[in-house]
Design a protein around this motif. Sequence first.
Motif, short mmCIF file in Angstrom:
data_model
loop_
_atom_site.label_atom_id
_atom_site.label_comp_id
_atom_site.label_asym_id
_atom_site.label_seq_id
_atom_site.Cartn_x
_atom_site.Cartn_y
_atom_site.Cartn_z
N PRO A 1 -18.49 13.74 -1.34
CA PRO A 1 -18.07 13.07 -0.09
C PRO A 1 -18.47 13.91 1.13
O PRO A 1 -18.66 15.12 1.03
CB PRO A 1 -16.55 12.96 -0.23
CG PRO A 1 -16.18 14.02 -1.23
CD PRO A 1 -17.36 14.20 -2.12
N SER A 2 -18.59 13.18 2.26
CA SER A 2 -18.89 13.91 3.50
C SER A 2 -17.71 14.78 3.87
O SER A 2 -16.57 14.51 3.50
CB SER A 2 -19.20 12.93 4.64
OG SER A 2 -18.08 12.05 4.83
N LYS A 3 -18.03 15.81 4.59
CA LYS A 3 -16.99 16.78 4.86
C LYS A 3 -15.90 16.21 5.80
O LYS A 3 -14.74 16.54 5.70
CB LYS A 3 -17.61 18.05 5.46
CG LYS A 3 -18.47 18.80 4.45
CD LYS A 3 -18.97 20.09 5.05
CE LYS A 3 -19.79 20.87 4.03
NZ LYS A 3 -20.26 22.14 4.58
N THR A 4 -16.25 15.33 6.73
CA THR A 4 -15.26 14.73 7.66
C THR A 4 -15.55 13.27 7.81
O THR A 4 -16.70 12.82 7.74
CB THR A 4 -15.32 15.40 9.04
OG1 THR A 4 -16.64 15.20 9.56
CG2 THR A 4 -15.01 16.90 8.94
N ARG A 5 -14.44 12.55 7.90
CA ARG A 5 -14.57 11.11 8.16
C ARG A 5 -13.42 10.67 9.09
O ARG A 5 -12.30 11.16 8.97
CB ARG A 5 -14.50 10.30 6.84
CG ARG A 5 -15.76 10.47 5.99
CD ARG A 5 -15.66 9.61 4.79
NE ARG A 5 -15.60 8.20 5.15
CZ ARG A 5 -15.52 7.22 4.21
NH1 ARG A 5 -15.49 7.54 2.91
NH2 ARG A 5 -15.47 5.96 4.59
N ASP A 6 -13.71 9.77 9.98
CA ASP A 6 -12.67 9.21 10.88
C ASP A 6 -12.27 7.87 10.34
O ASP A 6 -13.11 6.98 10.10
CB ASP A 6 -13.21 9.05 12.32
CG ASP A 6 -13.52 10.42 12.96
OD1 ASP A 6 -12.83 11.38 12.58
OD2 ASP A 6 -14.50 10.51 13.74
N VAL A 7 -10.98 7.69 10.14
CA VAL A 7 -10.46 6.41 9.68
C VAL A 7 -9.26 6.01 10.53
O VAL A 7 -8.61 6.86 11.19
CB VAL A 7 -10.03 6.50 8.19
CG1 VAL A 7 -11.20 6.74 7.30
CG2 VAL A 7 -8.95 7.60 7.98
N LEU B 1 -9.13 4.18 2.44
CA LEU B 1 -10.14 5.25 2.50
C LEU B 1 -10.80 5.37 1.13
O LEU B 1 -10.13 5.57 0.13
CB LEU B 1 -9.50 6.59 2.88
CG LEU B 1 -10.46 7.80 2.85
CD1 LEU B 1 -11.58 7.62 3.84
CD2 LEU B 1 -9.67 9.11 3.10
N THR B 2 -12.06 5.19 1.12
CA THR B 2 -12.81 5.34 -0.16
C THR B 2 -13.70 6.57 -0.07
O THR B 2 -14.56 6.68 0.81
CB THR B 2 -13.67 4.10 -0.45
OG1 THR B 2 -12.80 2.95 -0.55
CG2 THR B 2 -14.44 4.28 -1.75
N VAL B 3 -13.48 7.48 -1.07
CA VAL B 3 -14.28 8.72 -1.11
C VAL B 3 -14.96 8.77 -2.51
O VAL B 3 -14.30 8.65 -3.52
CB VAL B 3 -13.41 9.96 -0.91
CG1 VAL B 3 -14.28 11.21 -0.97
CG2 VAL B 3 -12.64 9.87 0.40
#
Length: 467
Positions: free
Chosen positions: A427-433, A439-441
Amino acid sequence: SEYEVRVQASNGHALSAGRMTARRTLEDIPTAPVNISIVDVTSTSITISWLQSSIPNGIVFIYEIRLFGVDSVNPVSSEFFGYLILNTTETMIALLNLVPFSNYNVQVRGKTNAGFGAYSHGNNIKTLEDIPSPPANVSIRNITLNSVQVLWNPSVWPNGVIRSYHLQVTDHDGNLTTTLNTSLLEVTLERLEPYSVYTVSVCAFTIKCSANINLTAKTLGESPMITAENETLVSVNRDDPIILSFAVTQTVPPVEPTGILWTLKNSGGVLEIGNSNGDDYILSNDRLTLTILKAKRAHAGTYIVNVRNAVGTNSAQITLLVRGVSPQITTFLRNSTIVKAQNLTLTCAANADPRPVFVWRFKGERISTVANKYDIVTNSNISTLIVIGVTGSDEGDYKCSVSNRFGPDSTSAFITIQEPPTFLSTPSKTRDVVEGEVLTVECQAKANPAPSIIWMMGNSILNISTS
């Protein structure tokens, strides 16, 4: 002779007294003696006597005997036929040193002062027989195992009539084995023992036997005969026992164990075999049976047995073929696991004769060392496969096959390649939700065996299902 002479005168009327005169005539040679007779005869002497003649014509004061040979069975010299003159004053004489069984002529004459008179009529007298000389040129010929031929020539001095020849045969111990008489000049002695020493004595017989001629005769012996009790070509499986046997006929002289020699001829050369060869060979006490406990290829070849006695030698042979064995795996492949990038080493060993051929396969395909990935080292009955830097594609079934002309064998194993986990995606290191959204990782990982994935939020492990 003596005469008396008287001379008387006469006148016609009477005779005168006269005078007597005695006179003797002179001697003359005597006439021949008479009544020559044989007093005694032996083989070497003749004794004769005689009477003075009725007309001695004087005083016979000596007699002369004339002797000469007429004929003889013996090889006499010319002197035998010459005159032998002997003198005696007696009317008997012994004539000595004569030749046996020979005719002589004897004459006698007397002698007065007037000289010798005439010889008497010759008397032929034959000496008696005597012991002959031994047979001549006695020899032994035509010797066989059980017989010899004895030959000879007649006695040089027979000294009579050879009536027969006497033979005596004694063995080595002095025992009398044969006695015979023959009128022939040869005889064959039979039923003798082989390889034995005999003394043969031969004499010639007239009134008695001559001195013996002794010869030593030795009958022939037998060369030994040997035969194989096995077939002349014998085959045996490798590591099996085998017994090779020979038989020797009984001979005279016998064959001693020391006269039996075993040799083996094969590609390795010539080997003399005895109990000193260790455990490979066992010879019987009579050295006629050879036992090989475990046949090897080195035992293959032609076994020659030479037998010898004092007479000669002989030999027989057996050829031994040692059959090989089909391969039998002794070091098997085992299922195993290896970590990726390591070198895989597999070893396969087999017992086989002749030397087997090794073939390695992976997933049914023959492995070739042309590619740098594989290395195969084969030494006699052992083969090693090295797979350099294994990867997951090297996982699978490996098989080692061995074979020779007697058959095949094989062993196989499954090799598992272990791989440490590696991420295929993270997964990407940071995600904005937005709060309240789903949230799908996603995370993908690869490993052998299959990896376990653990999700954490902060320092806490999340209790969630994974797929």
